[in-house]
Scaffold this active site. Structure first.
Site, PDB file in Angstrom:
ATOM      1  N   ARG A   1     -12.142  -5.298  -6.421  1.00  0.00           N
ATOM      2  CA  ARG A   1     -11.477  -6.054  -5.175  1.00  0.00           C
ATOM      3  C   ARG A   1     -13.276  -6.260  -4.498  1.00  0.00           C
ATOM      4  O   ARG A   1     -13.693  -5.890  -4.184  1.00  0.00           O
ATOM      5  CB  ARG A   1     -10.922  -5.008  -4.871  1.00  0.00           C
ATOM      6  CG  ARG A   1     -10.794  -5.911  -3.364  1.00  0.00           C
ATOM      7  CD  ARG A   1      -9.623  -4.912  -2.693  1.00  0.00           C
ATOM      8  NE  ARG A   1      -9.933  -3.471  -1.858  1.00  0.00           N
ATOM      9  CZ  ARG A   1      -9.370  -2.525  -1.495  1.00  0.00           C
ATOM     10  NH1 ARG A   1      -8.194  -3.217  -0.986  1.00  0.00           N
ATOM     11  NH2 ARG A   1      -9.800  -1.910  -1.071  1.00  0.00           N
TER      12      ARG A   1
ATOM     13  N   PHE B   1       0.697  -1.419  -0.097  1.00  0.00           N
ATOM     14  CA  PHE B   1       0.396   0.000   0.151  1.00  0.00           C
ATOM     15  C   PHE B   1       0.669   1.512  -0.673  1.00  0.00           C
ATOM     16  O   PHE B   1       1.788   1.216   1.121  1.00  0.00           O
ATOM     17  CB  PHE B   1      -0.937  -0.304   1.041  1.00  0.00           C
ATOM     18  CG  PHE B   1      -2.107   0.927   1.066  1.00  0.00           C
ATOM     19  CD1 PHE B   1      -2.808   0.401   0.629  1.00  0.00           C
ATOM     20  CD2 PHE B   1      -1.387   2.172   2.029  1.00  0.00           C
ATOM     21  CE1 PHE B   1      -4.754   1.366   0.268  1.00  0.00           C
ATOM     22  CE2 PHE B   1      -2.990   3.014   1.776  1.00  0.00           C
ATOM     23  CZ  PHE B   1      -4.098   2.832   1.181  1.00  0.00           C
TER      24      PHE B   1
ATOM     25  N   ASP C   1       2.158  -4.171   9.273  1.00  0.00           N
ATOM     26  CA  ASP C   1       0.939  -3.592   8.794  1.00  0.00           C
ATOM     27  C   ASP C   1      -0.171  -4.297   8.555  1.00  0.00           C
ATOM     28  O   ASP C   1      -0.801  -5.304   7.721  1.00  0.00           O
ATOM     29  CB  ASP C   1       1.006  -2.782   7.712  1.00  0.00           C
ATOM     30  CG  ASP C   1      -0.245  -2.346   6.883  1.00  0.00           C
ATOM     31  OD1 ASP C   1      -1.183  -1.796   7.825  1.00  0.00           O
ATOM     32  OD2 ASP C   1       0.267  -0.394   6.444  1.00  0.00           O
TER      33      ASP C   1
ATOM     34  N   TYR D   1     -11.365   2.252  10.302  1.00  0.00           N
ATOM     35  CA  TYR D   1     -12.328   2.297   9.906  1.00  0.00           C
ATOM     36  C   TYR D   1     -12.476   1.297   9.062  1.00  0.00           C
ATOM     37  O   TYR D   1     -13.231   0.979   7.912  1.00  0.00           O
ATOM     38  CB  TYR D   1     -12.253   3.248   8.529  1.00  0.00           C
ATOM     39  CG  TYR D   1     -11.061   3.303   7.810  1.00  0.00           C
ATOM     40  CD1 TYR D   1     -10.929   3.340   6.630  1.00  0.00           C
ATOM     41  CD2 TYR D   1      -9.983   4.739   8.724  1.00  0.00           C
ATOM     42  CE1 TYR D   1      -9.820   3.147   6.281  1.00  0.00           C
ATOM     43  CE2 TYR D   1      -8.811   4.822   7.726  1.00  0.00           C
ATOM     44  CZ  TYR D   1      -8.648   4.052   6.622  1.00  0.00           C
ATOM     45  OH  TYR D   1      -7.368   3.993   5.868  1.00  0.00           O
ATOM     46  N   LYS D   2     -11.938  -0.019   8.530  1.00  0.00           N
ATOM     47  CA  LYS D   2     -12.108  -1.191   7.506  1.00  0.00           C
ATOM     48  C   LYS D   2     -13.199  -1.984   8.617  1.00  0.00           C
ATOM     49  O   LYS D   2     -13.940  -1.376   8.542  1.00  0.00           O
ATOM     50  CB  LYS D   2     -10.770  -1.786   7.182  1.00  0.00           C
ATOM     51  CG  LYS D   2     -10.099  -0.448   6.249  1.00  0.00           C
ATOM     52  CD  LYS D   2      -8.622  -0.655   6.030  1.00  0.00           C
ATOM     53  CE  LYS D   2      -8.405  -0.353   4.419  1.00  0.00           C
ATOM     54  NZ  LYS D   2      -6.623   0.125   4.308  1.00  0.00           N
TER      55      LYS D   2
HETATM   56  C1  LIG Z   1      -5.650   0.919   4.017  1.00  0.00           C
HETATM   57  C2  LIG Z   1      -4.478   0.969   4.808  1.00  0.00           C
HETATM   58  C3  LIG Z   1      -3.513   2.451   5.311  1.00  0.00           C
HETATM   59  C4  LIG Z   1      -4.591   3.220   5.070  1.00  0.00           C
HETATM   60  O1  LIG Z   1      -3.535   4.489   6.027  1.00  0.00           O
HETATM   61  P1  LIG Z   1      -4.408   5.562   5.897  1.00  0.00           P
HETATM   62  O2  LIG Z   1      -3.575   6.183   6.959  1.00  0.00           O
HETATM   63  O3  LIG Z   1      -6.044   5.494   6.981  1.00  0.00           O
HETATM   64  O4  LIG Z   1      -4.912   6.532   5.013  1.00  0.00           O
HETATM   65  C5  LIG Z   1      -1.901   2.371   4.786  1.00  0.00           C
HETATM   66  N1  LIG Z   1      -1.939   0.865   5.116  1.00  0.00           N
HETATM   67  C6  LIG Z   1      -2.485  -0.158   4.138  1.00  0.00           C
HETATM   68  C7  LIG Z   1      -1.478  -1.777   3.651  1.00  0.00           C
HETATM   69  C8  LIG Z   1      -3.445  -0.097   4.046  1.00  0.00           C
HETATM   70  O5  LIG Z   1      -4.486  -1.207   3.336  1.00  0.00           O
END
Ligand SMILES: *Cc1c(COP(=O)(O)O)cnc(C)c1O
Length: 407
Positions: free
Chosen positions: A366, A122, A192, A217-218
């Site tokens: 997805r 990500f 992560d 938030y997920k």
């Molecule tokens: C969703 C996600 C993020 C999100 O980071 P934010 O700081 O909340 O925008 C970071 N890393 C991964 C792997 C994700 O899937």
């Protein structure tokens, strides 16, 4: 062939569906990106705003225990991820927590400077590592291919930044095995857990994990932009000199002294004043998750994903969908993704038919499988609708080719 009706009849989690506000007729396959609204959150937010903020004003920091919200919610998240109390705190965004965790890991491995991560991770994970490397004279980013990550851990690597469940493919790494490999080479690991927390059973303590961060938030259903969390194993706390040394991470914030002195425990990962409204919503999502058995969640997630892949098979052959998620249960998180050259308009056409998945550039459709509010019947119906969208050519309408800012 799996029978959706039979599977739903035997579903121990079926009653959770009514605890969520979901628009009538919507099949929500995007809870891995933004969890839906728990009904309890609506009620609780009214209370926090009207009573705690509206009436209680500043006294609510004590009277409503706002001050301990980050730690209290952190302890609850610890239960979900297999950590101990005092090792998790809810704060900031995932991005900011990546920065703090990487800096902390460098403190704990002072003779090395390489931050190793995987290409295709990500983006924010890589970007935050790059930013820290600019700031720290010792730090340097090294990025290798997904499959080469484990073998690239050598004696120069201070910390590996690795995502447990890949955001695009849903590929899942074995936390205990990977951590052991890194430790054997003298490296620490920052996990992560954005697509793992609340989605798959985790045992950070059992895996000997060092640091981790994850999203509110997920799968935790904490609301848009909810505070994230950070985990640090107790054995590392003493060696850390917080990089974002704000007053809330001070040993005695309300002593108002000039010199920073780290709190020592997990509180030292706090920087500024906690966002109480966001934390209140997050806590509702976490409380709801704690009511469900993680083993039940995993079993149903796999069952939903298997049904989806089974139903997709004839369609995939006929219409050119390529499965990019692992078929093996133990290698897959809680999502299934397909590659298709027209993934964007197909995703949009599905949304127009109330089947909400998402698109990840350049060509991935997805779908996230969230056992608390999805049924097997929903999954079967989603594939029926996709079949219709493909057979009719409805996906190719001009309006579905229009790109939005958020995909
Ligand atoms: C969703 C996600 C993020 C999100 O980071 P934010 O700081 O909340 O925008 C970071 N890393 C991964 C792997 C994700 O899937």
């Amino acid at each position: 062939m799996m029978d959706p009706a039979c599977l739903d009849a035997a579903d121990p989690l079926a009653s959770f569906r009514e605890q969520f506000h979901l628009p009538e007729g919507t099949i929500y396959l995007d809870g891995n990106s933004l969890g839906p609204l728990p009904k309890a959150t609506q009620e609780r937010m009214t209370e926090v705003i009207d009573s705690e903020w509206g009436e209680g004003l500043i006294s609510s920091w004590n009277a409503a225990d706002w001050i301990n919200a980050p730690r209290r919610i952190g302890d609850k998240i610890a239960t979900i991820i297999g950590a101990n109390h005092g090792e998790v705190i809810a704060c900031d965004s995932t991005s900011v927590n990546i920065f703090k965790a990487l800096a902390a890991a460098l403190d704990c491995n002072p003779d090395r400077g390489i931050i190793l991560s995987e290409g295709g991770n990500f983006p924010t994970d890589l970007y935050m590592g790059q930013g820290l490397a600019r700031l720290s004279p010792r730090a340097e980013m090294r990025v290798v291919d997904y499959d080469d990550l484990e073998s690239a851990i050598d004696e120069s690597v201070a910390v590996v930044l690795v995502t447990q469940v890949h955001y695009k493919t849903g590929r899942m790494r074995d936390m205990a095995a990977f951590t052991a490999k890194a430790h054997a080479a003298g490296a620490l690991v920052v996990w992560d857990l954005s697509h793992s927390t609340g989605a798959v059973p985790l045992d950070l303590d059992g895996a000997g994990a060092d640091f981790a961060i994850g999203c509110g938030y997920k799968y935790l259903n904490g609301g848009p932009g909810a505070p994230a969390f950070i985990y640090a194993a107790k054995r590392h706390h003493a060696a850390i000199e917080p990089i974002l040394s704000g007053w809330f991470g001070h040993r005695a914030p309300f002593a108002f002294t000039d010199e920073y002195e780290a709190a020592g425990g997990i509180e030292q990962f706090l920087a500024g004043t906690p966002p109480i409204l966001g934390l209140a919503a997050l806590e509702c999502g976490v409380d709801l998750m704690l009511e469900a058995d993680m083993a039940d969640i995993r079993a149903k997630s796999l069952s939903l994903s298997r049904l989806f892949m089974e139903r997709m098979e004839p369609l995939a052959d006929r219409h050119g969908f390529e499965l990019v998620s692992p078929r093996k249960d133990e290698e897959r998180g809680s999502q299934v993704s397909y590659r298709h050259e027209h993934a964007y308009p197909i995703c949009q056409a599905m949304i127009a038919r109330d089947v909400i998945g998402d698109f990840r550039a350049p060509d991935i459709w997805r779908c996230g499988f969230t056992p608390l509010y999805l049924s097997h019947a929903d999954v079967a119906r989603a594939v029926d609708i996709l079949n219709d969208v493909m057979e009719s050519g409805a996906w190719d309408a001009p309006e579905f080719h229009q790109r939005n800012a958020v995909t």
